[in-house]
Design a protein around this motif. Structure first.
Motif, mmCIF file in Angstrom:
data_model
loop_
_atom_site.group_PDB
_atom_site.id
_atom_site.type_symbol
_atom_site.label_atom_id
_atom_site.label_comp_id
_atom_site.label_asym_id
_atom_site.label_seq_id
_atom_site.Cartn_x
_atom_site.Cartn_y
_atom_site.Cartn_z
ATOM 1 N N UNK A 218 -37.012 -137.459 -25.039
ATOM 2 C CA UNK A 218 -36.621 -136.783 -26.279
ATOM 3 C C UNK A 218 -37.640 -135.707 -26.651
ATOM 4 N N UNK A 219 -38.912 -135.962 -26.393
ATOM 5 C CA UNK A 219 -39.959 -134.960 -26.654
ATOM 6 C C UNK A 219 -39.908 -133.870 -25.593
ATOM 7 N N UNK A 220 -39.819 -134.274 -24.329
ATOM 8 C CA UNK A 220 -39.778 -133.325 -23.208
ATOM 9 C C UNK A 220 -38.494 -132.492 -23.236
ATOM 10 N N UNK A 221 -37.491 -132.967 -23.959
ATOM 11 C CA UNK A 221 -36.187 -132.300 -23.999
ATOM 12 C C UNK A 221 -36.214 -130.890 -24.565
ATOM 13 N N UNK A 222 -37.281 -130.521 -25.302
ATOM 14 C CA UNK A 222 -37.352 -129.145 -25.829
ATOM 15 C C UNK A 222 -37.790 -128.165 -24.737
ATOM 16 N N UNK A 223 -38.327 -128.689 -23.628
ATOM 17 C CA UNK A 223 -38.832 -127.841 -22.538
ATOM 18 C C UNK A 223 -37.668 -127.462 -21.611
ATOM 19 N N UNK A 224 -37.601 -126.177 -21.272
ATOM 20 C CA UNK A 224 -36.570 -125.641 -20.368
ATOM 21 C C UNK A 224 -35.148 -125.799 -20.918
ATOM 22 N N UNK A 225 -35.030 -125.924 -22.235
ATOM 23 C CA UNK A 225 -33.696 -126.035 -22.855
ATOM 24 C C UNK A 225 -33.259 -124.648 -23.335
ATOM 25 N N UNK A 226 -31.961 -124.358 -23.230
ATOM 26 C CA UNK A 226 -31.458 -123.052 -23.673
ATOM 27 C C UNK A 226 -31.561 -122.899 -25.182
ATOM 28 N N UNK A 227 -31.399 -124.022 -25.875
ATOM 29 C CA UNK A 227 -31.643 -124.049 -27.317
ATOM 30 C C UNK A 227 -32.264 -125.395 -27.666
ATOM 31 N N UNK A 228 -32.908 -125.469 -28.813
ATOM 32 C CA UNK A 228 -33.573 -126.725 -29.187
ATOM 33 C C UNK A 228 -32.508 -127.801 -29.345
ATOM 34 N N UNK A 284 -45.004 -121.553 -23.390
ATOM 35 C CA UNK A 284 -44.408 -120.520 -24.270
ATOM 36 C C UNK A 284 -43.110 -119.950 -23.704
ATOM 37 N N UNK A 285 -43.060 -119.772 -22.386
ATOM 38 C CA UNK A 285 -41.844 -119.218 -21.776
ATOM 39 C C UNK A 285 -40.818 -120.301 -21.452
ATOM 40 N N UNK A 286 -41.179 -121.552 -21.693
ATOM 41 C CA UNK A 286 -40.269 -122.654 -21.339
ATOM 42 C C UNK A 286 -39.684 -123.338 -22.580
ATOM 43 N N UNK A 287 -40.176 -122.936 -23.750
ATOM 44 C CA UNK A 287 -39.683 -123.541 -25.003
ATOM 45 C C UNK A 287 -39.174 -122.428 -25.921
ATOM 46 N N UNK A 288 -37.931 -122.529 -26.319
ATOM 47 C CA UNK A 288 -37.300 -121.529 -27.186
ATOM 48 C C UNK A 288 -38.016 -121.469 -28.528
ATOM 49 N N UNK A 289 -38.230 -120.245 -29.014
ATOM 50 C CA UNK A 289 -38.799 -120.096 -30.362
ATOM 51 C C UNK A 289 -37.666 -120.246 -31.364
ATOM 52 N N UNK A 290 -37.889 -121.090 -32.356
ATOM 53 C CA UNK A 290 -36.833 -121.339 -33.350
ATOM 54 C C UNK A 290 -37.480 -121.590 -34.704
ATOM 55 N N UNK A 291 -36.764 -121.282 -35.793
ATOM 56 C CA UNK A 291 -37.316 -121.571 -37.123
ATOM 57 C C UNK A 291 -37.590 -123.070 -37.254
ATOM 58 N N UNK A 292 -38.740 -123.388 -37.844
ATOM 59 C CA UNK A 292 -39.101 -124.801 -37.996
ATOM 60 C C UNK A 292 -38.368 -125.378 -39.204
ATOM 61 N N UNK A 293 -37.737 -126.515 -38.975
ATOM 62 C CA UNK A 293 -36.914 -127.141 -40.021
ATOM 63 C C UNK A 293 -37.441 -128.534 -40.347
ATOM 64 N N UNK A 294 -37.194 -128.958 -41.569
ATOM 65 C CA UNK A 294 -37.507 -130.350 -41.963
ATOM 66 C C UNK A 294 -36.410 -131.303 -41.498
#
Length: 337
Positions: A218-228, A284-294
């Motif tokens: 679940x943590x590693x899932x943000x890596x190499x994903x097209x979207x978070x 940095x190139x493997x994790x999509x930049x996205x607005x941080x949400x609560x």
């Protein structure tokens, strides 16, 4: 140094590894269960430098849900830490594939402990799944160790929702543990630990990142994903804290006869992604930049019983995520060589 012998069921798994290492670091002798000698040998080779020679032995238990599975393994044991739980997604029959194995795995372990006069303490890994109520998930609800999932066997048997069935199986297994603990012939004292999603560095033997345990995934899932990815469940605790709480619950007077809800933090996957990008330049190139949400509004939790009982301080969410990603990156490099 303690002369107590601790039986840890499921030593080679994610949580079982952390629990086993926690007892060994405190000087306890441990008998770990594994499904095969090969798994046991690989585990011991990986962790040989982390404990004193002669402090670890093995019992091969191929199927924890089988009748008499623990009868040999329990002999001479003072403390049982039952972390193993049969869980898989291939559920065709709710009863046969999920409910019965979960209940019977716990039942056989505790019945074996009940028959073995040397056993003084038992700690069972339950789950927040045994606490929550699917009909009460709104922000005005606070779950504590006093809450129980209201699901019944019959409801779970008929349900077509695998998540509901899994949560029910955890409740029914823990309920079985307390039932046995209260029987007049039981001499041991029981504690249960109810963790949510467990983060933290995976220390088990990992032969492929595809076989990474669900919570590390679940943590590693943000890596190499097209979207978070959507947050599967918004509450977590570090595996090292859960392991230490197993030791405290089973070796102290104040830890006995208690049920601990062990939730350290609430989170959203966008926060994991932000930590990954900030802490690991190589991601940095493997994790999509996205607005941080609560995250979406949801229930509150009260884990103060563990804090008050042991003066416990939790590993922070940021530290847990950093340590998880650092360990998986290390494993990824090793697997490439």
């Amino acid at each position: 140094m303690s002369s107590d012998l601790v039986l840890v069921s499921g030593t080679t798994g994610f949580l079982g590894t952390a629990v086993t290492l926690a007892y060994l670091k405190k000087g306890y002798r441990v008998r770990g269960t594994a499904r095969s000698s090969e798994k046991a040998q690989k585990w011991e080779k990986k962790h040989a430098d982390q404990f004193e020679q002669g402090k670890l032995e093995w019992a091969i238990v191929k199927d924890i849900a089988a009748e008499g599975a623990f009868d040999e393994a329990i002999k001479g044991v003072t403390i049982l830490a039952h972390t193993a739980s049969p869980f898989h997604y291939d559920v065709k029959d709710n009863e046969k594939d999920m409910l019965i194995p979960a209940r019977d795995g716990t039942r056989h372990a505790l019945r074996a402990a009940q028959k073995e006069s040397s056993v003084k303490r038992v700690v069972v890994t339950s789950s927040f799944a045994a606490v929550l109520d699917f009909n009460r998930m709104s922000p005005d609800v606070t779950f504590s160790h006093e809450d129980w999932n209201p699901a019944t066997w019959d409801e779970a048997k008929k349900s077509d929702n695998p998540t509901y069935v899994y949560c029910a199986s955890k409740k029914l297994a823990e309920e079985e543990a307390w039932k046995i603990a209260k029987e007049p012939e039981t001499k041991f004292r029981l504690s249960t630990i109810c963790p949510p999603l467990i983060t933290g560095p995976p220390q088990q033997v990992i032969e492929s990142l595809d076989s990474l345990n669900t919570s590390s995934g679940a943590v590693w899932g943000v890596v190499d994903a097209e979207k978070i990815p959507d947050t599967s469940f918004p509450v977590g605790t570090d595996v090292r804290d859960i392991a230490d709480l197993h030791v405290l619950a089973s070796t102290t007077d104040e830890g006995a006869d208690k049920r601990f809800l062990t939730i350290a933090f609430h989170f959203d996957n966008t926060q994991i992604a932000a930590i990954a990008r900030k802490s690991f330049p190589e991601l940095k190139d493997r994790v999509v930049e996205a607005p941080v949400s609560e995250g979406s509004p949801h229930f509150s939790t009260d884990a103060s019983l563990a804090e008050k009982t042991f003066g416990f301080k939790w590993i922070s969410f940021e530290q847990s995520v950093k340590d998880t990603l650092a360990e998986i990156l290390k494993v990824e490099k090793e697997l490439k060589h």
